[in-house]
Design an enzyme around this catalytic site. Structure first.
Site, PDB file in Angstrom:
ATOM      1  N   GLY A   1       0.832  -1.206   0.000  1.00  0.00           N
ATOM      2  CA  GLY A   1       0.000   0.000   0.000  1.00  0.00           C
ATOM      3  C   GLY A   1       0.862   1.249   0.000  1.00  0.00           C
ATOM      4  O   GLY A   1       1.814   1.382  -0.766  1.00  0.00           O
ATOM      5  N   GLY A   2       0.523   2.170   0.914  1.00  0.00           N
ATOM      6  CA  GLY A   2       1.223   3.452   0.971  1.00  0.00           C
ATOM      7  C   GLY A   2       2.712   3.311   1.216  1.00  0.00           C
ATOM      8  O   GLY A   2       3.496   4.184   0.839  1.00  0.00           O
TER       9      GLY A   2
ATOM     10  N   GLY B   1      24.941   2.703 -33.101  1.00  0.00           N
ATOM     11  CA  GLY B   1      24.465   3.718 -32.156  1.00  0.00           C
ATOM     12  C   GLY B   1      24.975   3.451 -30.759  1.00  0.00           C
ATOM     13  O   GLY B   1      25.195   4.383 -29.975  1.00  0.00           O
ATOM     14  N   ALA B   2      25.169   2.169 -30.448  1.00  0.00           N
ATOM     15  CA  ALA B   2      25.634   1.816 -29.101  1.00  0.00           C
ATOM     16  C   ALA B   2      27.020   2.399 -28.831  1.00  0.00           C
ATOM     17  O   ALA B   2      27.359   2.712 -27.687  1.00  0.00           O
ATOM     18  CB  ALA B   2      25.646   0.300 -28.929  1.00  0.00           C
TER      19      ALA B   2
HETATM   20  C1  HXC Z   1      -3.346  -1.275  11.790  1.00  0.00           C
HETATM   21  C2  HXC Z   1      -2.269  -3.288  11.502  1.00  0.00           C
HETATM   22  C3  HXC Z   1      -2.126  -3.022  10.126  1.00  0.00           C
HETATM   23  C4  HXC Z   1      -2.654  -1.793   9.629  1.00  0.00           C
HETATM   24  C5  HXC Z   1      -1.229  -4.917  10.537  1.00  0.00           C
HETATM   25  N1  HXC Z   1      -1.704  -4.473  11.697  1.00  0.00           N
HETATM   26  N2  HXC Z   1      -1.486  -4.061   9.546  1.00  0.00           N
HETATM   27  N3  HXC Z   1      -2.867  -2.420  12.328  1.00  0.00           N
HETATM   28  N4  HXC Z   1      -3.248  -0.963  10.492  1.00  0.00           N
HETATM   29  N5  HXC Z   1      -2.532  -1.479   8.344  1.00  0.00           N
HETATM   30  C6  HXC Z   1      -1.617  -5.120  13.005  1.00  0.00           C
HETATM   31  C7  HXC Z   1      -2.515  -6.337  13.138  1.00  0.00           C
HETATM   32  O1  HXC Z   1      -3.777  -5.935  13.594  1.00  0.00           O
HETATM   33  C8  HXC Z   1      -1.774  -7.150  14.192  1.00  0.00           C
HETATM   34  O2  HXC Z   1      -2.032  -6.601  15.464  1.00  0.00           O
HETATM   35  C9  HXC Z   1      -0.307  -6.867  13.878  1.00  0.00           C
HETATM   36  O3  HXC Z   1      -0.307  -5.644  13.127  1.00  0.00           O
HETATM   37  C10 HXC Z   1       0.320  -7.949  13.035  1.00  0.00           C
HETATM   38  O4  HXC Z   1      -0.514  -8.198  11.931  1.00  0.00           O
HETATM   39  P1  HXC Z   1      -0.899  -9.668  11.466  1.00  0.00           P
HETATM   40  O5  HXC Z   1      -1.943  -9.554  10.434  1.00  0.00           O
HETATM   41  O6  HXC Z   1      -1.173 -10.515  12.666  1.00  0.00           O
HETATM   42  O7  HXC Z   1       0.511 -10.144  10.852  1.00  0.00           O
HETATM   43  P2  HXC Z   1       0.752 -11.001   9.565  1.00  0.00           P
HETATM   44  O8  HXC Z   1      -0.088 -12.242   9.581  1.00  0.00           O
HETATM   45  O9  HXC Z   1       2.227 -11.190   9.512  1.00  0.00           O
HETATM   46  O10 HXC Z   1       0.305 -10.124   8.316  1.00  0.00           O
HETATM   47  C11 HXC Z   1       1.014  -8.931   8.029  1.00  0.00           C
HETATM   48  C12 HXC Z   1       0.245  -8.139   6.943  1.00  0.00           C
HETATM   49  C13 HXC Z   1      -1.241  -7.990   7.376  1.00  0.00           C
HETATM   50  C14 HXC Z   1       0.351  -8.905   5.641  1.00  0.00           C
HETATM   51  C15 HXC Z   1       0.946  -6.807   6.790  1.00  0.00           C
HETATM   52  O11 HXC Z   1      -1.265  -7.499   8.698  1.00  0.00           O
HETATM   53  C16 HXC Z   1      -1.988  -7.059   6.490  1.00  0.00           C
HETATM   54  O12 HXC Z   1      -2.418  -7.446   5.376  1.00  0.00           O
HETATM   55  N6  HXC Z   1      -2.244  -5.849   6.977  1.00  0.00           N
HETATM   56  C17 HXC Z   1      -3.043  -4.875   6.272  1.00  0.00           C
HETATM   57  C18 HXC Z   1      -2.327  -4.364   5.054  1.00  0.00           C
HETATM   58  C19 HXC Z   1      -3.096  -3.271   4.373  1.00  0.00           C
HETATM   59  O13 HXC Z   1      -4.064  -3.557   3.652  1.00  0.00           O
HETATM   60  N7  HXC Z   1      -2.778  -2.020   4.724  1.00  0.00           N
HETATM   61  C20 HXC Z   1      -3.445  -0.846   4.219  1.00  0.00           C
HETATM   62  C21 HXC Z   1      -2.891  -0.571   2.874  1.00  0.00           C
HETATM   63  S1  HXC Z   1      -3.682   0.768   2.136  1.00  0.00           S
HETATM   64  P3  HXC Z   1      -1.919  -7.440  16.799  1.00  0.00           P
HETATM   65  O14 HXC Z   1      -2.443  -6.506  17.840  1.00  0.00           O
HETATM   66  O15 HXC Z   1      -2.769  -8.657  16.600  1.00  0.00           O
HETATM   67  O16 HXC Z   1      -0.486  -7.772  16.982  1.00  0.00           O
HETATM   68  C22 HXC Z   1      -2.597   1.965   2.225  1.00  0.00           C
HETATM   69  C23 HXC Z   1      -3.067   3.198   1.556  1.00  0.00           C
HETATM   70  C24 HXC Z   1      -2.051   4.290   1.615  1.00  0.00           C
HETATM   71  O17 HXC Z   1      -1.547   1.823   2.740  1.00  0.00           O
HETATM   72  C25 HXC Z   1      -1.931   4.912   0.285  1.00  0.00           C
HETATM   73  C26 HXC Z   1      -1.083   6.149   0.325  1.00  0.00           C
HETATM   74  C27 HXC Z   1      -0.681   6.550  -1.048  1.00  0.00           C
END
Ligand code: HXC
Length: 510
Positions: free
Chosen positions: A169-170, A404-405
């Site tokens: 993502g971001g 050209g290279a």
């Molecule tokens: C808040 C988050 C988080 C997020 C993970 N966590 N991502 N909390 N915001 N984006 C937290 C989980 O709740 C969890 O908390 C801990 O981090 C670990 O995550 P897990 O899922 O248990 O770990 P894992 O199985 O290793 O998976 C990792 C992951 C997954 C693949 C990164 O967490 C995931 O898919 N997260 C969301 C990714 C996402 O979609 N992000 C937003 C993108 S959009 P606890 O308390 O249980 O430890 C974006 C837009 C910006 O970024 C654009 C700007 C241009």
């Protein structure tokens, strides 16, 4: 006073624990280090000073006020690497998955601002889940602030990204605007949208590794510059890389002591070119024989292997090397090789790193795949990059420099400062066979005649002297003298000063 100090120690210890022992253990079980362990390995011992260790988010949605962790998912500060100041931020996956909140972004931008103001490199260690989902638009705003600073710092201070876990993502766009991206094999991946979204939108089933693992990004997409076996190797390699890089665009290159004499003769180079001009040899071997102590830091080693790019030193001073690799596709220039080398040349020019170019190129790769893929524009990127570069440019043609290279590969015509050729150099519009077949099409039915024509063309053009007679080549040098001659040329060019006409910025064919 004693109890105040004890309170401080307690607060520090609590902050250092990040998301707690359980999450730290999970991180270790996955073969990853924590943010602070990574920083300890990256920086000189006891040099790291952490900022904003006690910062907490201010989000109250989704009952977030009940879960606050000091540091808020990123460790920031400064320290030294081999004695030179470097700023660093490291995403702490144990705290809300390293996700970016408004306050988390503020910590990052503070460090970015300090790095730019104080003209020192910045290194980001990524291991995070993207925008803090509970914060929504505040997190998006935070990303925008980080991106802005990436762009403003580009070309002023080196910006390095190391991907050491998830990066989605971001989080991906900040590294994408930095100078180099490094990854860790098996534990890191980068993508804009993950496998679940991919499945929903395109119905493709793909794993995170297949979608954005280190192998994909170092061999297919060219997003990442190198990948390393584990966290420790990646961090130690970054320490090595920093020794090659200037602190900023005005500091000049670092100078390291070396025991390697500038006058070292390398007689093995006299026999490195095979008698048969169509036989390959390893350009990397040539480079290792020429540079200080055989120390070469590859950039994009796994992508477009027909061209080599990387850092080395001559007499202790950093140089950037671009070299055709005859071992792969005969060293031909194609779209990927052109893009790879163009970006490297531009980095070197931004940071006043002299360029040394070794040429053995049979031309641009023909074919529909290349032409449909935009070879003209990609090839022009490299031509543009070498031409606009005002750093000292030393070129050595070892064998072929066709078509050209020849012009593109830092030739005299595009402001190569010192252009040498080995006696084995062949500088011509094309290879003798192709040339004879076109020029003497009428003889095509007679193999004997064509053989004679090829020999005739070879005799006239398959040497460096036609170009040398015109001054396109400054001198024909003995291969064994290559190191000495390059060292002398770089010394002579040390105070080179050339300015391009004023412009807001150029319009490189992106
Ligand atoms: C808040 C988050 C988080 C997020 C993970 N966590 N991502 N909390 N915001 N984006 C937290 C989980 O709740 C969890 O908390 C801990 O981090 C670990 O995550 P897990 O899922 O248990 O770990 P894992 O199985 O290793 O998976 C990792 C992951 C997954 C693949 C990164 O967490 C995931 O898919 N997260 C969301 C990714 C996402 O979609 N992000 C937003 C993108 S959009 P606890 O308390 O249980 O430890 C974006 C837009 C910006 O970024 C654009 C700007 C241009």
């Amino acid at each position: 006073m004693k109890h105040i100090i004890e309170e401080l120690e307690k607060r520090r210890a609590n902050a250092r624990l990040g998301g707690g022992q359980r999450r730290i253990d999970t991180q270790h079980k996955r073969g990853k280090l924590t943010a602070r362990e990574r920083i300890d390995l990256l920086m000189d011992e006891n040099s790291f000073e952490e900022f904003d260790m006690y910062i907490e988010h201010r989000c109250t949605d989704f009952s977030m006020e009940k879960s606050k962790i000091p540091g808020d998912g990123v460790v920031t500060g400064w320290g030294t690497i081999n004695g030179r100041v470097v700023y660093v931020f490291a995403k702490d996956f144990t705290v809300f998955g390293g996700s970016l909140s408004e306050t988390h972004a503020k910590k990052m931008t503070k460090i970015q601002d300090m790095a730019l103001q104080n003209r020192a490199p910045i290194i980001g260690l990524f291991d995070a889940g993207g925008a803090r989902i509970q914060e929504g638009v505040a997190a998006l705003g935070g990303y925008g602030e980080v991106f802005l600073r990436n762009v403003l710092a580009s070309g002023v201070i080196p910006q390095i990204s190391i991907i050491m876990g998830p990066c989605a993502g971001g989080d991906v766009y900040s590294p994408a605007m930095t100078d180099f991206i490094f990854m860790v094999k098996g534990t890191s991946y980068m993508f804009v949208t993950g496998p679940d979204v991919v499945k929903t939108v395109t119905n493709e089933t793909v794993t995170a590794e297949e979608l954005g693992g280190a192998k994909v990004h170092t061999t297919k997409s060219s997003i990442a510059d190198m990948a390393y076996e584990n966290d420790v190797e990646a961090l130690l390699q970054m320490r090595r890389l920093m020794d090659f890089l200037p602190s900023n665009n005005e500091s000049g290159v670092p100078v390291l002591p070396t025991a390697d004499s500038a006058n070292r003769e390398e007689s093995s180079l006299d026999t490195i070119i095979p008698d048969n001009t169509n036989k390959p040899y390893d350009m990397k071997e040539l480079i290792l024989n020429v540079v200080d102590e055989g120390d070469f830091f590859d950039i994009q080693e796994g992508f477009a292997k027909n061209i080599l790019t990387g850092f080395a030193r001559m007499e202790g001073r950093t140089i950037g090397i671009v070299a055709n690799q005859p071992l792969v596709l005969a060293g031909v220039l194609d779209s990927d090789a052109s893009r790879k080398a163009a970006r490297f040349v531009r980095f070197c020019d931004c940071f006043e790193i002299p360029l040394v170019t070794f040429v053995d190129v049979p031309g641009f790769l023909p074919g529909t795949a290349q032409e449909y893929g935009g070879l003209i524009k990609h090839g022009a990127k490299l031509l543009f990059a070498f031409t606009e570069a005002t750093v000292p440019k030393v070129t050595v043609i070892t064998r072929k420099a066709y078509g050209g290279a020849y012009d593109v590969m830092s030739s005299k015509h595009i402001r190569g400062d010192v252009n040498y050729a080995w006696p084995s150099a062949e500088i011509a519009v094309m290879g003798p066979k192709g040339a004879a077949e076109i020029l003497f099409r009428a003889d095509s039915g007679d193999p004997e005649k064509i053989k004679m024509r090829i020999a005739e063309y070879e005799k006239r053009f398959a040497n460096p002297f036609v170009a040398a007679e015109r001054g396109y080549i400054d001198d024909v040098i003995l291969p064994r003298d290559t190191r000495r001659r390059i060292c002398r040329a770089l010394n002579m060019l040390r105070d080179k000063h050339v300015e391009n006409p004023w412009k807001k910025h150029d319009n490189i064919p992106l």
